[in-house]
Design a protein around this motif. Structure first.
Motif, PDB file in Angstrom:
ATOM      1  N   ALA A   1      -3.252  29.160  -2.117  1.00  0.00           N
ATOM      2  CA  ALA A   1      -3.602  27.737  -2.056  1.00  0.00           C
ATOM      3  C   ALA A   1      -4.785  27.497  -1.123  1.00  0.00           C
ATOM      4  N   GLY A   2      -5.605  28.509  -0.910  1.00  0.00           N
ATOM      5  CA  GLY A   2      -6.789  28.356  -0.073  1.00  0.00           C
ATOM      6  C   GLY A   2      -6.521  28.415   1.412  1.00  0.00           C
ATOM      7  N   ARG A   3      -5.334  28.864   1.824  1.00  0.00           N
ATOM      8  CA  ARG A   3      -5.020  28.910   3.249  1.00  0.00           C
ATOM      9  C   ARG A   3      -5.285  30.266   3.888  1.00  0.00           C
ATOM     10  N   VAL A   4      -5.825  31.216   3.122  1.00  0.00           N
ATOM     11  CA  VAL A   4      -6.057  32.551   3.672  1.00  0.00           C
ATOM     12  C   VAL A   4      -7.478  33.014   3.355  1.00  0.00           C
ATOM     13  N   PRO A   5      -8.491  32.424   3.958  1.00  0.00           N
ATOM     14  CA  PRO A   5      -9.863  32.853   3.676  1.00  0.00           C
ATOM     15  C   PRO A   5     -10.154  34.223   4.280  1.00  0.00           C
ATOM     16  N   PRO A   6     -10.864  35.103   3.538  1.00  0.00           N
ATOM     17  CA  PRO A   6     -11.222  36.414   4.079  1.00  0.00           C
ATOM     18  C   PRO A   6     -12.416  36.324   5.020  1.00  0.00           C
ATOM     19  N   VAL A   7     -12.395  37.130   6.080  1.00  0.00           N
ATOM     20  CA  VAL A   7     -13.501  37.231   7.027  1.00  0.00           C
ATOM     21  C   VAL A   7     -13.777  38.713   7.255  1.00  0.00           C
ATOM     22  N   ASP A   8     -14.894  39.221   6.735  1.00  0.00           N
ATOM     23  CA  ASP A   8     -15.290  40.619   6.923  1.00  0.00           C
ATOM     24  C   ASP A   8     -14.179  41.571   6.476  1.00  0.00           C
ATOM     25  N   CYS A  23       5.870  35.888   7.171  1.00  0.00           N
ATOM     26  CA  CYS A  23       6.740  35.440   8.262  1.00  0.00           C
ATOM     27  C   CYS A  23       6.073  34.340   9.076  1.00  0.00           C
ATOM     28  N   VAL A  24       4.765  34.424   9.234  1.00  0.00           N
ATOM     29  CA  VAL A  24       4.051  33.393   9.984  1.00  0.00           C
ATOM     30  C   VAL A  24       3.954  32.105   9.167  1.00  0.00           C
ATOM     31  N   ALA A  25       3.495  32.201   7.919  1.00  0.00           N
ATOM     32  CA  ALA A  25       3.054  30.980   7.229  1.00  0.00           C
ATOM     33  C   ALA A  25       3.369  30.951   5.743  1.00  0.00           C
ATOM     34  N   GLY A  26       4.327  31.741   5.276  1.00  0.00           N
ATOM     35  CA  GLY A  26       4.659  31.711   3.861  1.00  0.00           C
ATOM     36  C   GLY A  26       5.116  30.328   3.413  1.00  0.00           C
ATOM     37  N   ALA A  27       4.657  29.890   2.237  1.00  0.00           N
ATOM     38  CA  ALA A  27       4.989  28.553   1.745  1.00  0.00           C
ATOM     39  C   ALA A  27       6.369  28.488   1.099  1.00  0.00           C
ATOM     40  N   GLY A  28       6.929  29.644   0.726  1.00  0.00           N
ATOM     41  CA  GLY A  28       8.217  29.627   0.049  1.00  0.00           C
ATOM     42  C   GLY A  28       8.168  29.003  -1.328  1.00  0.00           C
ATOM     43  N   ALA A  29       7.013  29.087  -1.980  1.00  0.00           N
ATOM     44  CA  ALA A  29       6.822  28.395  -3.256  1.00  0.00           C
ATOM     45  C   ALA A  29       7.762  28.911  -4.343  1.00  0.00           C
ATOM     46  N   GLY A  40       2.399  25.476   6.933  1.00  0.00           N
ATOM     47  CA  GLY A  40       1.138  24.783   6.740  1.00  0.00           C
ATOM     48  C   GLY A  40      -0.017  25.386   7.515  1.00  0.00           C
ATOM     49  N   ALA A  41       0.218  26.524   8.151  1.00  0.00           N
ATOM     50  CA  ALA A  41      -0.819  27.108   9.010  1.00  0.00           C
ATOM     51  C   ALA A  41      -1.961  27.693   8.198  1.00  0.00           C
ATOM     52  N   GLN A  42      -3.128  27.730   8.812  1.00  0.00           N
ATOM     53  CA  GLN A  42      -4.299  28.383   8.232  1.00  0.00           C
ATOM     54  C   GLN A  42      -4.359  29.810   8.750  1.00  0.00           C
ATOM     55  N   LEU A  43      -4.424  30.780   7.846  1.00  0.00           N
ATOM     56  CA  LEU A  43      -4.517  32.181   8.216  1.00  0.00           C
ATOM     57  C   LEU A  43      -5.926  32.695   7.937  1.00  0.00           C
ATOM     58  N   TYR A  44      -6.332  33.711   8.690  1.00  0.00           N
ATOM     59  CA  TYR A  44      -7.609  34.382   8.431  1.00  0.00           C
ATOM     60  C   TYR A  44      -7.341  35.866   8.230  1.00  0.00           C
ATOM     61  N   TRP A  45      -7.899  36.392   7.154  1.00  0.00           N
ATOM     62  CA  TRP A  45      -7.670  37.767   6.733  1.00  0.00           C
ATOM     63  C   TRP A  45      -8.900  38.584   7.086  1.00  0.00           C
ATOM     64  N   THR A  46      -8.716  39.593   7.944  1.00  0.00           N
ATOM     65  CA  THR A  46      -9.856  40.390   8.373  1.00  0.00           C
ATOM     66  C   THR A  46      -9.443  41.842   8.539  1.00  0.00           C
ATOM     67  N   SER A  47     -10.416  42.731   8.585  1.00  0.00           N
ATOM     68  CA  SER A  47     -10.173  44.158   8.826  1.00  0.00           C
ATOM     69  C   SER A  47     -10.438  44.457  10.294  1.00  0.00           C
ATOM     70  N   TRP A  48      -9.467  45.092  10.941  1.00  0.00           N
ATOM     71  CA  TRP A  48      -9.603  45.323  12.388  1.00  0.00           C
ATOM     72  C   TRP A  48     -10.539  46.481  12.720  1.00  0.00           C
ATOM     73  N   VAL A  49     -10.670  47.441  11.819  1.00  0.00           N
ATOM     74  CA  VAL A  49     -11.465  48.630  12.115  1.00  0.00           C
ATOM     75  C   VAL A  49     -12.952  48.298  12.029  1.00  0.00           C
TER      76      VAL A  49
END
Length: 471
Positions: A1-8, A23-29, A40-49
């Motif tokens: 739903a647009g709540r997990v934008p990728p960053v790098d 566990c943090v922000a699943g919508a349970g849809a 309802g939290a906004q998550l950011y998806w990134t690679s740590w390495v």
């Protein structure tokens, strides 16, 4: 739903990242029982390495991220997924270079950084295995040498040892410590984990629109990260501003429920996270210490969130609150070497408990650099000291005394006498100052642990009970 934008992002999703994020922000849809803590939290998806610390700092600076959950760490001891032995037992409790980097990140950015405590306790294996280092590289050879099981004390390692992060251990749904959840202390005797949360048989999201029941302190840390998001959102709506990371860390530790003996221990830290009690403390909070300050404030010091017009959020409520409601004080202060600040909080007849919790982000280093001290003076003049643990006797219950190891100090008084309780914070040894701090004090009926209702063999401690035969 647009709540997990990728960053790098440098590779595709993995199952572990998906389960933790749920566990943090699943919508349970598709499955309401798997709803995350903060749906309802906004998550950011990134690679740590290759550099997780720069990635976290970028998320903070460019995207306004305030909370970072880390359900990953170094690989000391046995890694049973690949039947490999990594590093050696010296790594447990050792202030790793990643711990230094984590402490610097928190102090520089004001991020709340969470780390899972690790699942390394009581792990062992006998048979052919590979050898590897703490970063995960393996030699690809078959070895049959013997290695002892990981120790009970300590079994926490890597960045989870850091002073300024919030380290989370795991429990069952019956509030018992998981058999695999890593214990402290650190090599210099500090309390780790800081607190615990459920991390066994947790239903959460899986890849490809699925759901899975999973275990580990990775899950526990994500649960607490979701609680931190809820409290941040509540602070925005209730007080008009985000809490600082030191206030948020103090709030989560301040509101824990004891497991076992009173006070902290090296198994569960200060106790199990209690989101409802944390919200009640925040709801009743006065952020302007001048309401109950017993010493003048130095000019230019930062205060916590305020409402419009410059008045302290919630202060009229505190001034008139009856004895059966919680009263709490949230202070952000700055002290240099030899300085002190004193505050006063009223305790009413019938209050169950008085609590005070002090947290500060210490400069990087394997031992305490800036030593602040917390004490409380009761209305009858009795001085109460914070909890202290003996790392040489890790099974012993906490006692009261002067704490010169931890950058978290807490005092709890059950059945406190009514009157004015004086709270003293001293800059006992500030080598790299001035040092910022967060102080939370509370008293009132709300400090009582929630009661459970029993109906036969069913324990009702959830928001709802379903009748589908699956829960």
């Amino acid at each position: 739903a647009g709540r997990v934008p990728p960053v790098d992002v440098r590779w595709g999703e993995d199952d572990h990242g998906v389960t933790v994020s749920g566990c943090v922000a699943g919508a349970g849809a598709l499955e309401p029982r798997a709803t995350g803590m903060a749906p309802g939290a906004q998550l950011y998806w990134t690679s740590w390495v290759p550099d997780p610390w720069t990635a976290m700092e970028r998320l903070h600076d460019e995207h306004g991220v305030t909370i970072v959950n880390n359900s990953w760490n170094t690989k000391p001891g046995w890694w049973l997924d690949t039947l490999s032995w990594h590093g050696d037992l010296w790594a447990f409790g050792y202030y790793h270079e990643r711990a230094d980097a984590a402490d610097a990140l928190v102090r520089d950015t004001d991020l709340l950084v969470l780390f899972s405590g690790g699942d390394k306790r009581q792990m062992s294996f006998l048979g052919p295995h590979a050898h590897g280092d703490q970063n995960g590289s393996e030699d690809g050879l078959s070895h049959e040498d013997l290695h002892p099981p990981n120790p009970l004390y300590p079994s926490i390692a890597g960045a989870a040892v850091a002073k300024n992060v919030l380290t989370v251990g795991g429990t069952t749904k019956d509030d018992e410590i998981n058999t695999f959840s890593s214990f402290g202390p650190t090599d210099d005797g500090r309390v780790k984990p800081d607190l615990v949360a459920v991390g066994l048989d947790v239903l959460t999201t899986a890849a490809a629109d699925g759901y899975v029941a999973t275990n580990g302190t990775s899950i526990s840390s994500a649960v607490v990260a979701g609680v931190a998001a809820l409290l941040t959102d509540y602070s925005r709506r209730r007080h008009g501003s985000d809490p600082s990371s030191s206030v948020l860390k103090a709030l989560l530790i301040h509101s824990t429920r004891d497991l076992g003996d009173p006070g902290p221990d090296f198994q569960s830290g200060f106790g199990i996270a209690d989101a409802e009690l944390a919200a009640r403390v925040l709801d009743a909070a006065v952020f302007d210490g001048d309401w109950f300050r017993a010493t003048p404030r130095r000019p230019g010091r930062r205060l916590g969130p305020t409402t419009t017009g410059g008045k302290s959020a919630g202060s009229p409520r505190i001034a008139t609150s009856p004895g059966d409601e919680m009263r709490s004080l949230v202070i952000e202060e700055v002290l240099d070497h030899g300085e002190s600040a004193t505050f006063v909080l009223p305790v009413m007849n019938g209050d169950d408990e008085f609590r005070a919790t002090l947290v500060w982000h210490d400069p990087p280093g394997p031992v305490l650099v800036n030593d602040l001290d917390l004490s409380v003076v009761a209305p009858d003049g009795r001085v109460v000291r914070p909890f202290v643990l003996d790392p040489d006797r890790p099974f012993m219950a906490a006692t009261a005394g002067v704490n010169n190891r931890d950058n978290v100090e807490q005092i709890r008084v059950h059945g406190p006498m009514a009157g004015r309780w004086r709270i003293l914070v001293e800059g006992t040894a500030v080598a790299d100052g001035p040092q910022g701090l967060a102080l939370i004090a509370s008293a009132g009926e709300g400090n009582r642990a929630p009661e459970r209702l029993f109906e036969g063999d069913l324990v009702i401690d959830e928001f709802f009970v379903t009748g589908d035969g699956l829960s």
